[in-house]
Design a protein around this motif. Structure first.
Motif, mmCIF file in Angstrom:
data_model
loop_
_atom_site.group_PDB
_atom_site.id
_atom_site.type_symbol
_atom_site.label_atom_id
_atom_site.label_comp_id
_atom_site.label_asym_id
_atom_site.label_seq_id
_atom_site.Cartn_x
_atom_site.Cartn_y
_atom_site.Cartn_z
ATOM 1 N N SER A 67 47.560 -83.111 -24.980
ATOM 2 C CA SER A 67 48.514 -82.289 -25.847
ATOM 3 C C SER A 67 49.891 -82.709 -26.176
ATOM 4 C CB SER A 67 48.500 -80.797 -24.811
ATOM 5 O OG SER A 67 47.494 -80.759 -24.315
ATOM 6 N N LEU A 68 50.580 -83.456 -25.335
ATOM 7 C CA LEU A 68 51.859 -83.884 -25.806
ATOM 8 C C LEU A 68 51.863 -84.768 -27.013
ATOM 9 C CD1 LEU A 68 53.743 -84.696 -22.280
ATOM 10 C CD2 LEU A 68 53.864 -82.698 -23.485
ATOM 11 N N THR A 69 50.723 -85.639 -27.058
ATOM 12 C CA THR A 69 50.695 -86.365 -28.330
ATOM 13 C C THR A 69 50.783 -85.787 -29.640
ATOM 14 O OG1 THR A 69 48.229 -86.452 -28.567
ATOM 15 C CG2 THR A 69 49.570 -88.193 -27.057
ATOM 16 N N TYR A 70 50.394 -84.507 -29.745
ATOM 17 C CA TYR A 70 50.646 -83.722 -30.950
ATOM 18 C C TYR A 70 51.893 -82.824 -31.091
ATOM 19 C CZ TYR A 70 47.215 -80.535 -28.900
ATOM 20 O OH TYR A 70 46.632 -79.674 -28.152
ATOM 21 N N GLN A 71 52.014 -82.301 -29.516
ATOM 22 C CA GLN A 71 53.088 -81.293 -29.576
ATOM 23 C C GLN A 71 54.478 -81.794 -29.727
ATOM 24 O OE1 GLN A 71 52.126 -79.925 -25.676
ATOM 25 N NE2 GLN A 71 50.777 -78.325 -26.101
ATOM 26 N N ILE A 72 54.694 -83.030 -29.202
ATOM 27 C CA ILE A 72 56.100 -83.606 -29.416
ATOM 28 C C ILE A 72 56.107 -83.918 -30.897
ATOM 29 C CG2 ILE A 72 57.554 -85.693 -28.999
ATOM 30 C CD1 ILE A 72 56.740 -85.008 -25.909
ATOM 31 N N GLU A 126 72.269 -78.146 -10.932
ATOM 32 C CA GLU A 126 72.143 -79.761 -11.379
ATOM 33 C C GLU A 126 71.209 -80.548 -10.554
ATOM 34 O OE1 GLU A 126 74.967 -77.742 -10.823
ATOM 35 O OE2 GLU A 126 75.975 -79.258 -9.600
ATOM 36 N N GLN A 127 70.923 -80.153 -9.232
ATOM 37 C CA GLN A 127 69.977 -80.953 -8.739
ATOM 38 C C GLN A 127 68.505 -80.700 -8.807
ATOM 39 O OE1 GLN A 127 71.340 -79.593 -4.869
ATOM 40 N NE2 GLN A 127 72.267 -81.546 -4.194
ATOM 41 N N LEU A 128 68.248 -79.534 -9.712
ATOM 42 C CA LEU A 128 66.879 -79.198 -10.079
ATOM 43 C C LEU A 128 66.961 -80.065 -11.271
ATOM 44 C CD1 LEU A 128 66.761 -75.660 -9.829
ATOM 45 C CD2 LEU A 128 65.654 -77.172 -8.611
ATOM 46 N N GLU A 129 67.586 -80.250 -12.224
ATOM 47 C CA GLU A 129 67.494 -81.243 -13.308
ATOM 48 C C GLU A 129 66.817 -82.558 -13.050
ATOM 49 O OE1 GLU A 129 70.923 -81.744 -15.800
ATOM 50 O OE2 GLU A 129 71.333 -79.749 -15.517
ATOM 51 N N GLY A 130 65.995 -83.205 -13.703
ATOM 52 C CA GLY A 130 65.370 -84.463 -13.488
ATOM 53 C C GLY A 130 63.908 -84.043 -12.429
ATOM 54 N N ILE A 131 63.810 -82.852 -11.971
ATOM 55 C CA ILE A 131 62.644 -82.538 -11.059
ATOM 56 C C ILE A 131 61.658 -82.454 -12.083
ATOM 57 C CG2 ILE A 131 61.597 -81.044 -9.817
ATOM 58 C CD1 ILE A 131 63.793 -80.764 -8.003
ATOM 59 N N GLU A 172 63.589 -88.197 -25.286
ATOM 60 C CA GLU A 172 64.636 -86.979 -25.081
ATOM 61 C C GLU A 172 63.883 -85.775 -25.226
ATOM 62 O OE1 GLU A 172 68.637 -89.268 -26.751
ATOM 63 O OE2 GLU A 172 67.497 -87.856 -27.985
ATOM 64 N N VAL A 173 62.788 -85.613 -26.039
ATOM 65 C CA VAL A 173 62.319 -84.255 -26.006
ATOM 66 C C VAL A 173 61.469 -84.001 -24.655
ATOM 67 C CG1 VAL A 173 60.313 -82.842 -27.367
ATOM 68 C CG2 VAL A 173 62.220 -84.172 -28.480
ATOM 69 N N GLY A 181 60.374 -81.591 -19.143
ATOM 70 C CA GLY A 181 61.038 -81.925 -17.820
ATOM 71 C C GLY A 181 60.365 -82.954 -17.191
ATOM 72 N N TYR A 182 59.630 -83.924 -18.006
ATOM 73 C CA TYR A 182 58.911 -84.941 -17.504
ATOM 74 C C TYR A 182 59.943 -86.328 -17.665
ATOM 75 C CZ TYR A 182 54.772 -82.215 -17.518
ATOM 76 O OH TYR A 182 53.878 -81.091 -17.344
ATOM 77 N N SER A 183 59.717 -87.190 -16.842
ATOM 78 C CA SER A 183 60.523 -88.357 -16.859
ATOM 79 C C SER A 183 60.051 -89.566 -17.751
ATOM 80 C CB SER A 183 60.687 -88.813 -15.180
ATOM 81 O OG SER A 183 59.532 -89.201 -14.854
#
Ligand code: ADP
Ligand code: ZN
Length: 617
Positions: A46-51, A589-594, A7-8, A14-16
């Protein structure tokens, strides 16, 4: 209910989905365990410690060696709404105080500090006043004295385990042989850590190593080829950005000047330049298109620029680790990129002499010698470069089809006889004590050239005089270089480049050992480009009709980045603009998920993006 890591990833970044080991590493840290992570550049460390820092109580403390980059890292995090800050020696006292108060008050998610800062009482007291979510030790190979990039300040980090036994720690690096991996684990007290070792392969990088002859002209031809071929994501020609590495400041200056005189937007970068000039150069590299930086290795560690299209070396790197790290700065975005190294006989001689003259003890010199030997083996290999590189990092692989030796397999020949001719000339010269005869003189003798030196010593009377007229000078230099690389010839520590026999040379002289040599191919500009695989960026996934919009979005991004004085990729990456250009969203709303559009960026830029879409056909 607490948020999950996934979820984070969606909401903030903004990555899937997670890539590779990311999810497993994050779980490990969130549950309080330690981790050692070996992942190539661009892998997503980076994400592995940022999240986990966002999910655990308190702030994640990130130890990172290059303070010049902290500002950009923090800018990128703030742009997605993460409360990040840094502490380093470039700040005023007021700025430091503000950061310290924020940390102590629990108002930070991430705090970046330099290793030398961490060892000071001031920072340690500060850390005790707040809550630490985790310690992340970036570029962890710097703790290894056996590695190629040792930093004494890193040794202090062994204390973290005792001072904060309950805080999980993660060590990350993009370059580690098995020996370095073991050493950093031990020195950082990570005995209980889980280890995550990703594939080190960077399939989008093409490796090329060429014999050096007129290196500046060769470099210019290479850069022109790259810049002509370079096409951006929309298929529009855009000058490629690149880095050229050289060993000395003087070479850096001269090379940059030469390239500029030929119309390349080249800038020098080395430790002798003023800090403000260096900062400005780095900023231009990040913010402008098509800049070529000519630098000593001081440039680029941890540089986040995703679209570096080529990395060139005009001097031989000291180790494969160093070479892999420097070339790894190309193509972090996953698009096709090329690395190019020109090396010759003089490089081998110079490096051997540097090692001999270095102040280290015998063990140190031996280690440096081993690093150099591995680098030479890579340069001289007739097999796939990538197979050689990956096996150096302990990974087995198949020939890649995307390196010079795969694309144009080198021709080899039986070099036993030329080797014997050369070695027996060395034997004969050795009898003249206290005389220094380098490769040039040897080749003159073999070719039967009556130079003043030959006449002075009467060397036209040697038994090997003129027995090597069948090879030209460049070919002989190739033979000498390869014999040096193979350990069949050595450079004397006298500082004059005198060539000496080794134990193994005797076997060749006695005819007990066959010497296989590679035929040097001296590439010209034209040849290089016809032979190499075409370098094109992921233009294929953008339909023709989306290209105009993509260009408009890029122009908007450039303007926005300038206004906020951040690098363009901090606003949005190419992948995001590409997705917007091809889907043409009309509502928020169409931008969400990009990809790349999280909650904060949707808020901040969503409306502007829609405007650009609406205004462009
Ligand atoms: P490293 O530090 O390993 O070199 P980074 O952490 O800088 O790599 O990540 C490289 C790029 O990949 C960055 O632009 C980052 O935002 C992007 N990235 C990382 N993880 C993901 C993911 N799961 N999905 C999409 N993009 C990602
Ligand atoms: Zn290959």
């Amino acid at each position: 209910m607490a948020e999950t890591p996934l979820e984070v990833l969606h909401r903030v970044f903004g990555y899937s989905e997670f890539r590779g080991d990311q999810a497993a590493i994050i779980d490990r840290l969130v549950s309080g365990g330690d981790a050692v992570v070996l992942m190539p550049t661009g892998g997503g460390k980076s994400l592995t410690y940022q999240i986990p820092s966002l999910l655990r109580e308190g702030a994640g403390v990130v130890i990172s060696p290059l303070i010049a980059l902290m500002q950009d890292q923090v800018d990128a995090l703030r742009a997605v709404g993460v409360r990040a800050a840094f502490l380093n020696s470039t700040q005023s006292l007021d700025e430091r105080r503000a950061v310290e108060e924020a940390f102590a008050a629990g108002a930070l998610d991430l705090l970046y500090v330099a290793p030398e800062g961490l060892a000071t009482p001031r920072v340690q007291e500060l850390l005790r006043r707040g809550t630490i979510a985790l310690f992340a030790i970036d570029e962890a190979h710097c703790v290894s004295q056996w590695g190629h990039d040792f930093r004494p300040d890193y040794l202090w980090l062994s204390n973290l385990a005792e001072l904060w036994p309950d805080v999980p720690r993660i060590a990350l690096t993009a370059t580690a042989t098995e020996a370095t991996h073991r050493e950093l684990t031990e020195r950082l007290g990570l005995g209980r850590a889980q280890h995550f070792v990703s594939s080190f392969d960077r399939p989008n990088i093409q490796y090329r190593i060429v014999p050096k002859d007129e290196v500046r002209q060769q470099l210019l031809a290479f850069i022109r080829e790259q810049q002509e071929l370079s096409v951006d994501a929309a298929g529009v020609p855009a000058p490629a950005a690149g880095i050229v590495y050289a060993l000395s400041r003087a070479t850096v200056e001269k090379t940059a000047e030469f390239l500029r005189s030929k119309g390349v937007a080249a800038l020098p970068y080395h430790a002798g330049l003023e800090a403000s000039v260096r900062a400005q150069t780095q900023a231009r590299f990040l913010r402008e298109d098509g800049i070529v930086i000519v630098a000593t290795i001081a440039f680029g560690m941890g540089i986040d620029k995703p679209d570096v299209r080529f990395v060139a070396h005009v001097d031989l790197p000291k180790s494969v680790e160093g070479y892999y790290q420097e070339t790894g700065r190309a193509g972090r975005d996953g698009a096709a990129s090329v690395t190019w190294l020109a090396y010759g006989l003089a490089d081998v001689v110079q490096q051997r002499q540097l090692i001999d003259k270095s102040p280290g003890d015998r063990a140190f010199k031996q280690r440096m010698g081993q690093h150099l030997d591995a680098m030479l083996a890579l340069c001289e290999t007739v097999a796939c470069r990538r197979v050689n590189l990956l096996s150096y990092f302990g990974q087995a692989s198949e020939p890649c089809g995307n390196c010079d030796t795969c694309l144009a397999p080198p021709v080899t020949f039986d070099g036993t006889v030329p080797a014997q001719k050369l070695l027996s000339t060395v034997v004969r010269l050795k009898r003249e004590r206290n005389q220094q005869f380098g490769a040039g003189h040897l080749i003159d003798i073999l070719q039967g050239k009556k130079t003043p030196r030959v006449e002075q010593y009467g060397h036209d009377g040697l038994a090997t005089w003129a027995i090597g007229a069948d090879l030209n000078q460049a070919q002989w230099r190739g033979v000498v270089r390869q014999l040096l690389a193979l350990g069949l010839l050595a450079v004397s520590p006298d500082g004059y480049g005198t060539l000496l026999l080794t134990d193994a040379s005797a076997e060749v002289l006695r005819g007990e050992r066959r010497v296989e040599l590679r035929q040097d191919v001296h590439e010209t500009a034209g040849r290089a480009s016809t032979r190499s695989a075409r370098v094109s960026v992921a233009q294929a996934d953008l339909p023709e009709e989306a290209r105009g919009l993509f260009e408009a979005l890029r122009a908007w991004r450039a303007q926005t980045a300038r206004e906020q004085s951040v690098p363009a990729y901090v606003v949005f990456g190419d992948a995001t603009l590409r997705a917007v250009a091809s889907t043409r969203p009309a509502r928020l709303e169409q931008l969400e998920g990009i990809t790349g559009i999280g909650a904060k960026k949707l808020d901040q830029y969503g409306a502007a993006l829609l405007e650009v879409v609406a205004a462009t056909d």
